[in-house]
Design a protein around this motif. Structure first.
Motif: not given
Lengths: 200, 795
Positions: A131, A133-134, A136, A178-186, B224, B231, B236, B243, B315, B318, B321, B328, B363
């Motif tokens: 991915n 976008l992730l 980047e 591992q690319l992680l989907f982390l939002n701002d708070q995470f 996510v 959290f 987590w 992911s 956010d 995100l 993404a 996908r 995208r």
């Protein structure tokens, strides 16, 4: 998944050709299965190959960045050190992507996402179908964290003897590639965790 | 920032001698045994630098290495020390003296660290399998209040990626089951802040609910895109599970990714659509099936959440993404289980309609296009709109985004086998638009477009495409002007602001030149060609700007790719057209520094290739060729092309190549070339005697000789001429033009040719191309090698 992460020097385009492109830090996440190489120094050869692959990527990133700087007419002073305390705006930093064909230099075809900040280049070597976008945004995040935590904007600081900080950041934000989907708070929560376990 | 101090540090680390290194290792060993405080950290940091600074392996003392490994397993030392030990060992890898093992490890965090070293060994001793076994041992024996499993999932994901076949069936089922739990059933209450450590009783504090990105209370299960102050463990794991979801789905499926034949699959999907999935609702779902169901629900939820207006920029990024990933994953789920297709299609069609216009949301277009490509046929969906968007709107609106350019070109490349004739036709017609990606972003896009080009080449558009390729640098300039004219002043400029070109901008806006610019910036092949010569003049001030120059540097490579493909689809008529085009354009190019020279090199060699492929070309284009060799100015302005043309005439103007070749025609060419040669070498000296490269002289001589050998009345004329060449260089004018060596070589050549002509039948045999000989002829660069005994290095 990310195959490798690296940080290297970035020289301004058209600078007098002093020195080489240096890899300052690199991490390969899990190596591919080595070829059936039972010769005595197979392991060392493998390591040599990996180092050279990383250097090849670093050189290509540097060249791409320089070409982009020239094409967009950004003044070379963009790449010089800032002394102000303002955080570097990474959304405007030169960045790009390019592909690596199979065998050149990795066995598998791969994609490189890169970012240039001051005179440092950050790059992620990805598998062909990640991915983007992730990747980047992860790269931007890693660069920001490393610049902040190592205070690389201050004159005289360097990352060479503080690789453990980079490792700590990677283990939380890009564990094992591992690319992680982390939002701002995470991200904030992880940052707090990191600052707590790592003396500055 | 990379100061001299840093450079010297790096230098020291690389240069440190073995003896000194071993002493340092002893010191490190001592520190590791005694004290794990700041001094140890400092020493380890230095050791890391020493090991990593050089690409050659460093031999560290055995005790030191053993201690590093032992420290890794110590739970009492700080994370910093552990991380450093792992990093050093990893930097040394692969190395055979490693004794580290993960057997009996219970702590996920430790396992993660040790795995980073083990997995770097290249699987020489089945390390991947042993790490895998350990992971599942921990997973299976999971205690409710045990240490956090968070560090485990990334390692697992890595292991699966490295060796997909490593997992046994029961392990795969277990993982799928756990993933279902983590993805679907994470709590929707916020965690509390654990100031007392993990095992302390949580404070009796009211923890609020989880919220969405726009601040509203969470409307459904945790994902996510859910927000909170603190959290919990399962939340987590939810993040990590998502992911790694795509990877796991792809690698754990028994068929593997994309194995089903596209046709079979769409048939299967079509028939499944008409069968309600409720049929399977009765029985218990297998873990893998449950996972797909949960994955589907998760993605649906993400798509809904992506519609909300995020309060924070991070956010918002995100969300985009996540959107890409959700599509996908849906694609993968539908490929593995077509019963999800109906609901996915309706959801995604709606999504396409809602895609916003802010940067980044386009995208998602690519995974959407991929989805419709993979499944659209089954649902008889008219996905034309999306492809139009992809090939027509996107490149013309967002050519400046390198990542988008890269993704679109990759999409085309990767999916060519799946394109039906209609889509392929659309792609081929869109080449002017796709070229915009390259014109603006040439360094990263060149390799991609070279790989894609063969698929774009079509007999119907080849001529137009060749024109477009030759005008690519012009296109770059035009795109720059387009940006300058259209961008809002408040936005950050995408062009080079140091370049001031008011004249060009004016020309761009001038109505008079509109048609030409519009042709250059067209989105589809128009079927016609326009001569852009007026634009070359107008855009001259931009010809040396960096972006234009970079594009110009990419063109020769593209031309090679183009011709390789075009010569395979070209029929006789097209070959003629291409050859003519080559001749015509070799003098009509946008004047970017060094561009013409590089392009001519490629065009010349391909002109010869075209002639070789179709020897009668020379005859059929006789009129145009005569015109070309009739003018002196052509020698100066395009010497290389001229040389090739003359050589080709010598090679291919004969009865053996085309029965229609007449003596009259040979004589006509002979006279034209003779006149030219005379002008170049014998005419009255004048200040304007052009500098004519010696290769031109020799190729003219050789060709004249060849022609004479076929029309033997001409032999006396040639011989006479050649003998006059002995006086070449004796007149003051020519002696200033040619060097001693050149003159000598020309004279020698002339003599050899004359000698050959004394034996006309031998000459004819030797100077005519036979099928065999033309294989070994290397062309005008080795003009002398047209037969063996005049083989000299001089062209």
């Amino acid at each position: 998944m990310v195959h490798a992460f690296l940080i290297h020097t970035l020289r301004a385009p058209n600078a007098e050709d002093t020195g080489f492109c240096r890899v300052l830090y690199s991490c390969i996440f899990g190596a591919e299965k080595s070829a059936e190489d039972v010769r005595p120094h197979g392991a060392e050869r493998d390591r040599l190959l990996r180092k050279e692959q990383i250097l090849a990527v670093a050189r290509q990133v540097e060249s791409m960045c320089q070409l982009q700087q020239l094409a967009s007419g950004r003044p070379p002073s963009d790449l010089q050190a800032q002394t102000s305390d303002e955080p570097v705006s990474l959304h405007e930093a030169p960045r790009g992507v390019f592909g690596l064909a199979a065998g050149d230099p990795f066995q598998e075809p791969r994609t490189v996402v890169w970012l240039g900040v001051l005179s440092l280049g950050f790059a992620l070597v990805l598998d062909a179908h990640d991915n983007l976008l992730l990747a980047e945004s992860t790269l931007r995040l890693l660069a920001r964290l490393i610049l902040d935590h190592l205070r690389l904007l201050a004159p005289g600081s360097s990352l060479l003897l503080r690789a453990d900080h980079v490792e700590g950041i990677l283990s939380r934000f890009l564990p094992h590639g591992q690319l992680l989907f982390l939002n701002d708070q995470f991200i904030q929560a992880l940052e707090k965790e990191f600052s707590a376990s790592w003396p500055r | 920032m990379f100061s001299a101090g840093a450079e010297s540090l790096l230098h020291q680390a690389r240069e440190i001698q073995d003896e000194e290194l071993q002493r340092f290792c002893s010191r490190v060993s001592k520190l590791l045994q005694e004290d794990l405080g700041p001094a140890t950290v400092d020493a380890l940091q230095r050791l890391f630098l020493i090991v990593s600074a050089t690409k050659y392996a460093r031999r560290l003392e055995k005790t030191c290495v053993d201690l590093l490994q032992a420290t890794l397993s110590l739970s009492t030392c700080s994370e910093q020390v552990q991380v450093l030990c792992a990093a050093i060992l990893r930097e040394m890898s692969p190395f055979s003296a490693l004794t580290l093992s993960c057997d009996h490890m219970q702590n996920p965090h430790q396992l993660s660290l040790v795995a980073s070293v083990l997995l770097a060994q290249g699987d020489r001793r089945e390390e991947v399998r042993s790490v895998n076994q350990r992971i599942f041992a921990i997973l299976e024996s999971r205690q409710p209040e045990g240490p956090s499993l968070r560090p485990l999932l990334p390692v697992l994901s890595r292991v699966v990626g490295l060796a997909p076949g490593t997992l046994q069936e029961d392990q795969a089922s277990l993982l799928s089951k756990r993933l279902v739990d983590w993805l679907r059933y994470a709590r929707v209450q916020q965690g509390t802040s654990h100031s007392g450590g993990f095992f302390s009783t949580p404070r009796a504090r009211q923890s609020g609910p989880i919220t969405e990105v726009d601040g509203a209370v969470a409307s459904d299960f945790f994902t996510v895109l859910s927000m909170g102050q603190h959290f919990t463990e399962d939340q987590w794991l939810n993040v990590q599970a998502f992911s790694m979801l795509q990877t796991w789905l792809l690698l754990s499926s028994p068929e593997g990714p994309g194995t089903a034949d596209a046709e079979d699959r769409s048939e299967l999907e079509g028939s499944t659509l008409s069968v309600l999935s409720a049929a399977s609702a009765g029985r218990q779902l297998l873990p893998q099936e449950r996972l797909r169901k949960v994955a589907f629900e998760y993605c649906q939820r993400l798509i809904e959440q992506s519609n909300r207006r995020a309060l924070r920029k991070g956010d918002s990024d995100l969300q985009k993404a996540c959107l890409v990933e959700a599509v996908r994953v849906l694609d993968t789920v539908c490929r593995q289980d077509p019963s999800f297709l109906y609901r996915s299609l309706s959801c995604l069609k709606a999504l396409y309609g809602q895609l916003g216009t802010d940067a980044g949301s386009e995208r998602a277009l690519l995974p959407l296009a991929q989805f419709f490509l993979n499944h659209g046929a089954a649902a008889a969906v008219d996905s034309d709109a999306i492809y139009q968007h992809l090939f027509t709107r996107l490149p013309s609106e967002r050519f400046y985004s390198t990542t988008l350019a890269f993704e679109v070109t990759r999409f085309c490349r990767d999916n060519l086998p799946l394109f039906d004739p209609h889509l392929l036709g659309l792609l081929k017609l869109s080449f002017p638009n796709l070229f915009k990606f390259l014109a603006w972003n040439s360094p990263p896009l060149t390799a991609e477009l070279v790989a894609l080009l063969p698929a774009l080449v079509d007999a119907g558009t080849a001529v137009e495409m060749l024109h477009s390729l030759l005008d690519l640098p012009c296109l770059t300039a035009a795109l720059d002007l387009q940006l300058r004219s259209s961008q809002m002043p408040s936005e950050r400029p995408l062009w080079d602001t140091s370049l001031k070109i008011p004249g060009c901008l004016e020309a761009f806006r001038d109505l008079q030149f509109q048609p030409l610019f519009q042709h250059l910036l067209r989105t589809k092949a128009s079927g016609s060609t326009e001569r852009l010569v007026p634009l070359y003049q107008l855009l001259q001030p931009m010809a040396s700007c960096a972006r234009v120059v970079q594009c110009a540097q990419a063109v020769p490579t593209l031309l090679e790719a183009f011709f390789s493909a075009a010569t395979q689809v070209a029929d006789k008529a097209l070959t003629n057209q291409l050859a003519l085009l080559v001749l015509e354009r070799s003098d009509v190019l946008y004047q970017v520094p060094q561009y013409k020279a590089r392009v001519l090199r490629v065009l010349s060699s391909w002109f010869l290739a075209l002639c070789k492929q179709k020897p009668s070309l020379v005859l059929e284009l006789a009129r145009e060729l005569l015109e070309l060799v009739g003018s002196m100015s052509n020698i100066q302005s395009r010497a290389e092309m001229f040389t090739c043309v003359v050589w080709a005439i010598g090679e291919y103007l004969s009865v053996t190549c085309d029965r229609r070749c007449t003596v009259e025609l040979i004589n006509k060419f002979f006279e034209a070339l003779e006149a030219l040669l005379f002008e170049v070498t014998q005419s009255r000296p004048s200040a304007n005697l052009p500098r004519c490269p010696p290769q031109v002289v020799t190729v003219l001589m050789t060709t004249l000789t060849k022609l004479a050998s076929r029309s033997q009345d001409l032999i006396p004329r040639v011989s006479l001429f050649l003998s006059k060449m002995r006086t070449l260089g004796q007149s003051p004018a020519t002696s200033s033009v040619y060097s001693e060596e050149d003159v000598e070589a020309i004279r020698t050549r002339a003599t050899e040719l004359r000698n050959l002509l004394r034996m006309p039948s031998v000459a004819q045999f030797v100077l005519s191309p036979s099928a065999e000989e033309s294989q070994c002829m290397a062309g005008p660069d080795m003009i002398c090698s047209s037969h063996s005994f005049t083989g000299r290095g001089y062209p």
